[in-house]
Scaffold this active site. Structure first.
Site, short mmCIF file in Angstrom:
data_model
loop_
_atom_site.label_atom_id
_atom_site.label_comp_id
_atom_site.label_asym_id
_atom_site.label_seq_id
_atom_site.Cartn_x
_atom_site.Cartn_y
_atom_site.Cartn_z
CG ASP A 181 -1.56 1.29 1.14
OD1 ASP A 181 -2.35 1.68 0.07
OD2 ASP A 181 -2.02 2.29 2.54
CD GLU A 265 -4.65 1.41 -3.58
OE1 GLU A 265 -5.72 2.05 -3.77
OE2 GLU A 265 -3.92 1.94 -2.99
CB CYS A 318 -13.41 -5.27 7.07
SG CYS A 318 -12.42 -6.26 8.10
CB CYS A 321 -16.64 -9.22 8.83
SG CYS A 321 -16.08 -7.79 8.32
CB CYS A 337 -14.39 -3.79 11.06
SG CYS A 337 -15.49 -4.55 10.44
CB CYS A 339 -15.65 -8.53 11.60
SG CYS A 339 -13.97 -8.22 11.78
CG ASP A 346 -0.77 2.92 5.89
OD1 ASP A 346 -1.69 3.43 4.60
OD2 ASP A 346 -0.25 3.84 6.40
ZN LIG Z 1 -14.28 -6.77 9.85
#
Ligand SMILES: [Zn+2]
Length: 372
Positions: A181, A265, A318, A321, A337, A339, A346
């Site tokens: 990244d 990217e 994320c 998940c 997150c 989850c 990053d």
């Molecule tokens: Zn998540």
């Protein structure tokens, strides 16, 4: 496959004079051809074909320098035109300025007029030039041409272009994958959580540069003191440029040795540098140079670099998940997150890039299999 080797060269006084004259002649011929083409086009709306030979009767001193260097000036102009017609945003070919601190000319290898042996480089017109050959050349390589350049700090270099017939090894199995990244501050963060950061001496040199530039701004323009300080600044500039290149080469070499597939990217550097959030530091960061090195090093090793679509939500997704957080702000450095996943922004992005790259590579390989 083409490989370029760059070595420092140490011309003597006569050779320095000849190089200076050649740089001047190449610039002169380039500008002349450009001016005539422009004028002709404005008058007739047609393109004019010009060659350097045309100017030799009128300017006999052009005969004193390597004629292939002048031919290459013509080729460079043609390329500049082609690039402009292909993509107008690169701009119309511009006149070469005498003030450009980096000077160069390119010549071709014909009938062994250029050769490298025993610490000496044979060049047309210049004869034997002392060279510091810090690495050996691939034995199957065939010398195609040389570019002689002088940097702002006055040092001379040669870039030798070799053509290699050697087939590229084909690496079929992908065992190790890495996602990178882009990071404004530290070049990149990878999917293992490693932060690549410029070494301390690099930062130190940058501070030194800023200090010496400040001093230069206090000198009276054109004075002896000013010229001396200008040289000092140029020396630090090239030193930093070399340090950066060295660091980027080593980083890309390390990654190439360890990983079979690398995912990044694809960023548009031009757009990013126009974005006020990033500013000019995008240019200083060296990401473009780094991905370029990485791309050819992987290719030569029979490995792959995958570029992810810039619209892929690598930061907002994320990596555990797969949920997308639309409210993620630019200055949120931690990805949190529902989850339970909590990791650095990053690193989370790098893992996503890695996963998406792997998916793309898988599709590509499937397609290849179907074709064969
Ligand atoms: Zn998540």
């Amino acid at each position: 496959m083409n490989i370029v080797y760059r070595f420092r060269i140490y011309p003597n006084k006569t050779q320095k004079e000849l190089f200076a004259r050649t740089f001047g002649c190449v610039r002169f011929v380039y500008n002349r051809m450009l001016a005539e083409k422009k004028e002709y086009y404005e008058k007739t709306g047609k393109t004019l074909q010009v060659t350097p030979a045309k100017y030799k009767p009128e300017f006999p001193w052009l005969k004193e320098v390597d004629s292939l260097a002048l031919c290459n000036a013509q080729l460079h102009l043609q390329t500049a035109y082609k690039n402009f017609f292909r993509d107008a945003s690169v701009g119309f070919p511009r006149f070469k300025s005498k003030k450009n601190p980096v000077k160069s000319y390119t010549t071709n290898c014909v009938n062994g007029n250029i050769s490298l042996q025993n610490g000496k480089l044979k060049l047309p017109k210049a004869g034997l030039v002392r060279v510091k050959q810090h690495r050996t050349i691939n034995e199957s390589g065939q010398l195609k041409g040389a570019t002689i350049s002088q940097e702002a700090d006055g040092r001379y270099y040669v870039s030798l272009l070799y053509c290699c017939e050697e087939p590229i090894p084909k690496n079929q199995t992908v065992k190790t994958v890495l996602g990178l990244d882009f990071s404004m501050k530290e070049l990149y963060v990878d999917s293992n959580g490693y932060h690549a950061d410029y070494p301390r001496f690099f930062r130190k040199a940058q501070k030194k540069l800023a200090r010496e530039q400040r001093r230069l701004s206090h000198c009276e323009k054109g004075s002896n003191r000013y010229k001396k300080q200008q040289k000092k600044v140029a020396r630090i500039h090239t030193h930093i440029a070399h340090q950066r290149k060295d660091f980027l080469h080593k980083e890309s070499r390390k990654i190439t040795n360890f990983y079979d597939l690398v995912c990044i990217e694809s960023l548009n550097m031009k757009e990013m540098s126009q974005d006020s959030r990033f500013g000019k530091s995008v240019h200083d960061n060296g990401w473009g140079m780094f991905t370029n090195y990485l791309s050819y090093k992987l290719e030569r090793a029979g490995k792959k670099l995958i570029r992810i679509d810039p619209w892929y939500p690598s930061s907002k997704r994320c990596s555990c998940c797969g949920k997308i957080r639309k409210d993620l702000k630019l200055d949120d450095r931690i990805y949190d997150c529902e989850c339970g996943n909590r990791m650095s922004r990053d690193e989370n992005a790098a893992v996503n890039i890695c996963r998406e790259g792997l998916r793309m590579a898988g599709n590509e390989m499937d397609a290849e299999r179907k074709i064969s």
